[in-house]
Enzyme design. Sequence first.
Site, PDB file in Angstrom:
ATOM      1  N   ASP A 317       0.844  -1.190   0.000  1.00 39.77           N
ATOM      2  CA  ASP A 317       0.000   0.000   0.000  1.00 39.77           C
ATOM      3  C   ASP A 317       0.886   1.249   0.000  1.00 39.77           C
ATOM      4  O   ASP A 317       1.842   1.349   0.775  1.00 39.77           O
ATOM      5  CB  ASP A 317      -0.880  -0.037   1.246  1.00 39.77           C
ATOM      6  CG  ASP A 317      -1.842   1.118   1.340  1.00 39.77           C
ATOM      7  OD1 ASP A 317      -2.710   1.236   0.462  1.00 39.77           O
ATOM      8  OD2 ASP A 317      -1.723   1.902   2.302  1.00 39.77           O
ATOM      9  N   GLU A 352       1.577  -0.478  -5.145  1.00 35.06           N
ATOM     10  CA  GLU A 352       0.659   0.606  -5.443  1.00 35.06           C
ATOM     11  C   GLU A 352       1.564   1.833  -5.602  1.00 35.06           C
ATOM     12  O   GLU A 352       2.060   2.364  -4.606  1.00 35.06           O
ATOM     13  CB  GLU A 352      -0.342   0.820  -4.317  1.00 35.06           C
ATOM     14  CG  GLU A 352      -1.333   1.953  -4.621  1.00 35.06           C
ATOM     15  CD  GLU A 352      -2.249   2.250  -3.442  1.00 35.06           C
ATOM     16  OE1 GLU A 352      -3.434   2.553  -3.689  1.00 35.06           O
ATOM     17  OE2 GLU A 352      -1.788   2.207  -2.289  1.00 35.06           O
TER      18      GLU A 352
END
Length: 608
Positions: A317, A352
Amino acid sequence: MTNRPAPPLGATPAPKGTRFAVRSSAERVELCLFEGGSERRVAMRRDGDVWSATVPGIRLGQLYGYRAHGAYAPARNLWFDPAKLLVDPYAIEIDRRFVQSPRLARFGDDTADIVPRARVVAPLSALPARPLFRPGRLIYECNVRALTMRHPAIPAAQRGTLAALAHPAILDHLRKLGVGAVELMPITAAIDERHLPPLGLRNAWGYNPVVPMALCPDRVPGGVAELIATVAALRKGGIGVILDLVFNHMGESDGQGGTLSFRGLAPDIYARTADGTLINDAGTGNTLDASRGVVRTMILDTLRHFARAGVDGFRFDLAPVLARGPGFDPKAPIFAEIAADPILSGRVMIAEPWDVGPGGYQLGQFPEHWLEWNDRYRDQVRRFWRGDGRTGDLATRVAGSADIFTGSASRSVNFVAAHDGFTLADLTRYAERHNHANGEENRDGHADEVAWNHGVEGPTDDPAIRAARTASVRALLATLFLSRGTPMLTAGDEFGRSQQGNNNGYAQDNATTWLDWEGRDRALEDFVAALSRFRQRTAIDWTAWLADAEWRSLSGGAMQEGEWDAGDGVALHLALGDETLILRFDRRHGVSAIRGAAIDSRSGVGPG
């Protein structure tokens, strides 16, 4: 004289007693052992910045925590408060979920009754099996709680847990879709953001962890054993597991947040400016400082732990934070450290590739062996089917996004919808977000998503509009499965899940995000399964760059320069031995693949 590796941090059981070790810059650290309602404190010895104590007679299952003594001066990044029970940063299991309370941030208020205790468990040591998942296969992104809370075949006591993924009903569904790996949204223990409990809400996604390895007691009540068993069951069914992990921040938040673990033990892991202000490149109040070796060691130790549990890889993330020091560095040390690690070098790594800090958009800048979420694919494929995109942009994304990724294969993770944003069905039903239930006056979530409602906002009984929406969804799905790269589908999008226009469902741990299995669109589900079979059975390396391919106009002639800028569509002719596979992307008539048996997004006809 040989250099011996440093003793491990955390709780390490041994024949003569369990060794507890924690890194801290405090003046004094106490180990707290809990039995029933009693707390026993044990003084720890310091060796450099590591405090340790070996306690005889400690068995597996023992609950423990720490208290740290020293100066309390938040302006100087000193938060030592012995009244705060602190969770071991290397905890693997905890006995209860984290809960918000004003006491967590008040100096002198004891928190032993509300903060979780870590549990002593046996460390994992076995070398993991090779990953099952290979780039190019389907990734199925899912929230284990939302996926199973409303599934009628799963026993009520098991719903919402990781173990439910091993239920035959879920395994059969995953196999029907041809899933190569499930990508599990965070299953580590997280805390609700401070503003949610007063609104009667809780974090449904889990992207606000407190310590990186501790499993969520709600989602994984069986602890490490449940994780290992579920991974093994999925692997037996030919399905790999990718964990979505958060190494960009921790849930202690900004200066007004609670003291739960790192802040009370080693606050130097959080990045700060020269004047002491917490850096907020994650948009959550703090940012981990991966330029520090101790932070990178913690990250690698966490990855090794989960790899030993059998997982195939990891999705990171807000991954640019991993390489900040403070600016993003594509040659940051952590990339080389992962690549050189004998356990991690063969795992799947997915970035990401953006955060909210300066220069935070880094799509295409991660190492050659990493996959990356490709938001340009998402937006440009959506624009084409919405009616305001270029054919040339669509062709570039279908071909693997060579304008972004270099190397021997496309590293693009292609998706048209993800957990963050509109669901696939909703992006053709709503032109505007409808996040009123989140309690932020509809200001949260993306305000400018590429979405369209076919003339009516929300549900409608108009058959023409419903048909147009269905055609749009099928065209998006067909494009996804016929594109070079690695496709990703979010759970429920294969059968029309809706969040009623909420494009930021993080705070909706309820029927808004829980999948409605009984009301699912089974025809759409069958169409997705047919797309997946077509992709698997077609003799194409779906990550390789295009070769022996020809782009033609929809009329069959060579593409003219002006046609790339227009938005009518294109036909891709691929040589497959003695055959030619023709992939047609026609804005007016949908997607079709022609090679003997055909697949057509308009009718749902596909190969058996």
